[in-house]
Design an enzyme around this catalytic site. Structure first.
Site, PDB file in Angstrom:
ATOM      1  N   THR A 196      -7.705  12.715 -28.182  1.00 43.13           N
ATOM      2  CA  THR A 196      -6.778  13.499 -27.352  1.00 43.13           C
ATOM      3  C   THR A 196      -7.177  13.529 -25.867  1.00 43.13           C
ATOM      4  OG1 THR A 196      -7.995  15.554 -27.677  1.00 43.13           O
ATOM      5  CG2 THR A 196      -6.294  15.028 -29.314  1.00 43.13           C
ATOM      6  N   GLN A 200      -5.404  15.098 -22.382  1.00 46.80           N
ATOM      7  CA  GLN A 200      -5.951  16.214 -21.593  1.00 46.80           C
ATOM      8  C   GLN A 200      -5.952  15.871 -20.103  1.00 46.80           C
ATOM      9  OE1 GLN A 200      -9.763  17.574 -23.180  1.00 46.80           O
ATOM     10  NE2 GLN A 200      -9.163  16.923 -25.226  1.00 46.80           N
ATOM     11  N   LYS A 231      -6.772  21.056 -30.821  1.00 47.27           N
ATOM     12  CA  LYS A 231      -7.525  20.564 -29.672  1.00 47.27           C
ATOM     13  C   LYS A 231      -6.616  20.454 -28.448  1.00 47.27           C
ATOM     14  CE  LYS A 231     -11.524  17.705 -29.664  1.00 47.27           C
ATOM     15  NZ  LYS A 231     -12.129  16.453 -30.069  1.00 47.27           N
ATOM     16  N   CYS A 396      30.730 -12.273 -22.830  1.00 52.67           N
ATOM     17  CA  CYS A 396      30.736 -12.580 -21.397  1.00 52.67           C
ATOM     18  C   CYS A 396      30.407 -14.059 -21.160  1.00 52.67           C
ATOM     19  CB  CYS A 396      29.823 -11.632 -20.638  1.00 52.67           C
ATOM     20  SG  CYS A 396      30.277 -11.527 -18.905  1.00 52.67           S
ATOM     21  N   GLU A 420      29.338 -21.901 -11.652  1.00 52.51           N
ATOM     22  CA  GLU A 420      27.964 -21.417 -11.727  1.00 52.51           C
ATOM     23  C   GLU A 420      27.009 -22.530 -12.188  1.00 52.51           C
ATOM     24  OE1 GLU A 420      27.731 -18.079 -14.372  1.00 52.51           O
ATOM     25  OE2 GLU A 420      25.696 -17.543 -13.760  1.00 52.51           O
ATOM     26  N   HIS A 528      31.821  -6.873 -21.951  1.00 51.43           N
ATOM     27  CA  HIS A 528      30.646  -6.610 -22.791  1.00 51.43           C
ATOM     28  C   HIS A 528      30.951  -5.473 -23.765  1.00 51.43           C
ATOM     29  CE1 HIS A 528      27.595  -9.004 -20.616  1.00 51.43           C
ATOM     30  NE2 HIS A 528      28.304  -8.725 -19.538  1.00 51.43           N
ATOM     31  N   GLU A 530      29.345  -4.544 -26.190  1.00 43.44           N
ATOM     32  CA  GLU A 530      28.106  -3.890 -26.648  1.00 43.44           C
ATOM     33  C   GLU A 530      27.815  -2.575 -25.920  1.00 43.44           C
ATOM     34  OE1 GLU A 530      28.236  -6.822 -25.066  1.00 43.44           O
ATOM     35  OE2 GLU A 530      26.535  -7.144 -23.726  1.00 43.44           O
TER      36      GLU A 530
END
Ligand code: GLN
Length: 555
Positions: A196, A200, A231, A396, A420, A528, A530
């Site tokens: 830990t 801390q 702790k 796309c 492109e 898109h 998604e």
């Protein structure tokens, strides 16, 4: 009247990181939002990215992950996608800020004499602008609770002004602000137990910014025991119950349920002095059941250039695509298995052998992308999917290449290309539109992309029309510079390609498909989809694609 004028009390939860990044701050923020929403509160979420970029649009997805596009066209961090999915909400550019944006506004304000002769300083003017943005987002969403994720980790130079903002906000109304630290608890092999100490130190770093966390989310490999919780409680000055065990899970959609095992929503509501309301996690329980229940597998191949075959997979670049596949597969009661194929494997001397392996997939996706690298391989895969009737979904760039493949191999335009890829090609079937071209020539690159939600009209009797439940008009999110050249539409249609979705004026092609009689599912979208796939509302295009893949093949 006085009642009406009373400002609604809004509450804020800041989520900050400790020890190291990449341990799930975004999923924590999303899960907190989901839990509080399930408890009947209206919730929104904000992402703060501590870099100078104005948006994520100019960042390389291999380094920064997916660029998530909002309805209003803002190009943001992939965490925004998680917020939209977990909260089942639609966010706007108000919910996203970067250091660059904040400074830009302050500098513009100064030039516009908004500071009335004052010296404009980093403190307080930058934090005040951050507060203004946070309050605006809360108001716009009319949120009871706004969860704000601060990028980076405590102790970094870059996010210090955002922590200062949080501190100032808490000073103003201590009951309305709560802090959650997401910290990493390593289990070093040679020690064999959870340590830990890094946490801390992280809390101390946060303390030195004037902030004491109310909750610590302890991210670790396995669940945390009481010894370790004790702790952390003692040394980080926090109640033991407020240390939330957050072990690794199979699916991120288990996280809200896991947090609730340690009563996170009650703890947060108490810290914000909000009366608990009865909550219901039925939806989440059902989702996780679906995630775990699917036995039959659906194998989907994604072909791209941002990853290599083998273990090294940069799936972060395609989070929304992956999640959308999962949602639709789970809805169909099957288990999604995603395969990453590198386009370059379909270009060299092993192409023929690699192409043959494609028939083992239920479906193939070519997702979005930029530039000419890997094009040859992607086109070879698309050609095979078309000829062998393997369900294909083009997203796309995947749609533009689908159109190119068809132009070259079916419509007889051997030299068809995209500006492109090859600006000198004889047939620029994919091209830039005249307005955009002018901007390009003026080097105004920002203005050359079609970004955000645009409407599309669907043609009756097509697959797209069916997929969208016979809707005439849909709206989807875009992020691209090039379009199908309207001059070639007729030639492509005459050769058998159907443009089943177009812009309302009919100029821009939004969806391309082959008719059912020719191919079970050969569909590409210029947008898109998604970005709009949700766990509780899977995207119909993905669902239909998966369904087509699961149908027994006709011989
Ligand atoms: N590169 C293509 C364009 O700019 C496609 C972009 C994308 O796939 N997002 O039009």
């Amino acid at each position: 009247m006085a009642e009406q004028n009373k400002k609604k009390i809004r509450k804020y939860i800041f989520v900050v990181g400790g020890v190291m990044s990449g341990v799930g701050k975004g999923i924590t923020t999303s899960s907190i939002g989901a839990l509080l929403k399930a408890r009947g509160f209206s919730v929104t979420a904000i992402k703060i990215d501590p870099y100078i970029n104005i948006d994520a649009g100019t960042m390389n997805p291999t380094e920064h992950g997916e660029v998530f596009v909002l309805e209003d066209g803002d190009e943001t961090d992939q965490d925004m996608g998680n917020y939209e999915r977990f909260l089942d909400t639609t966010l706007s550019r108000t919910n996203y800020m970067t250091t660059g944006r904040v400074y830009q506004t302050v500098i513009e304000n100064e030039r516009n004499l908004k500071y009335k002769g004052k010296c404009v300083q980093v403190v307080p003017h930058i934090p005040l602008e951050v507060i203004r943005r946070i309050e605006k987002a809360a108001e716009k969403a009319d949120a009871d609770i706004t969860v704000i994720e601060v990028g980076g980790t405590a102790g970094e130079y870059e996010n210090i002004l955002f922590l200062e903002t949080a501190r100032m906000l808490e000073l103003r109304s201590p009951d309305d602000v709560s802090f959650v630290m997401v910290s990493y608890i390593p289990t070093p092999k040679m020690v064999g137990e959870m340590k830990t100490k890094p946490t801390q130190h992280a809390v101390r770093a946060l303390n030195s910014a004037g902030i004491q966390p109310n909750v610590i989310i302890a991210r670790s490999e396995g669940p945390m025991d009481t010894v370790r919780k004790d702790k952390i409680a003692t040394f980080c000055n926090i109640k033991k119950e407020n240390v939330i065990s957050a072990p690794d899970v199979e699916s991120i959609y288990e996280v809200p349920l896991n947090f609730e095992k340690d009563h996170l929503s009650d703890i947060l509501l108490e810290s914000l002095k909000l009366k608990p309301r009865d909550g219901d996690l039925k939806e989440w329980n059902n989702l996780v059941k679906k995630v775990k229940n699917g036995k039959k597998e659906v194998h989907i191949a994604i072909v791209g250039k941002y990853f290599q075959t083998g273990n090294f997979v940069l799936s972060d670049s395609y989070v929304s695509v992956i999640e959308s596949i999962k949602f639709s597969a789970w809805q169909e009661g099957v288990k999604p298995v995603i395969h990453w194929l590198s386009s370059e494997d379909f270009e060299g001397k092993n192409t023929a052998a690699n192409i043959r392996t494609l028939s083992k997939y239920h479906g193939i996706i070519v997702p979005g992308g930029f530039g000419s690298r890997g094009i040859v391989g992607k086109l070879a895969v698309i050609e095979h999917a078309r000829k062998k009737k393997i369900p294909y979904l083009g997203l796309c760039y995947g749609m533009q290449l689908q159109v190119l493949e068809f132009a070259r191999n079916v419509a007889g335009m051997k030299n068809a290309s995209s500006r492109e890829i090859d600006p000198d090609a004889a047939d620029l079937v994919i091209d830039i539109m005249p307005d955009q071209k002018k901007k390009m020539e003026e080097e105004d690159y920002g203005g050359t992309m079609r970004l955000g939600a645009y409407p599309a009209l669907l043609k009756k009797g097509t697959i797209a029309y069916e997929v969208y439940g016979k809707k005439k008009e849909i709206s989807e999110r875009h992020r691209h510079r090039y379009e199908v050249n309207p001059e070639y539409v007729k030639r492509l249609e005459d050769a058998g390609l159907i443009f089943s979705g177009t812009s309302p004026d009919g100029e821009l092609m939004e969806i391309a498909e082959l008719p059912r009689g020719v191919h079970p599912f050969f569909v590409g979208s210029q947008f898109h989809p998604e970005f709009k796939g949700r766990p509780f509302a899977p995207h119909p295009l993905f669902t239909s694609f998966i369904k087509a893949g699961l149908k027994p093949k006709k011989k």
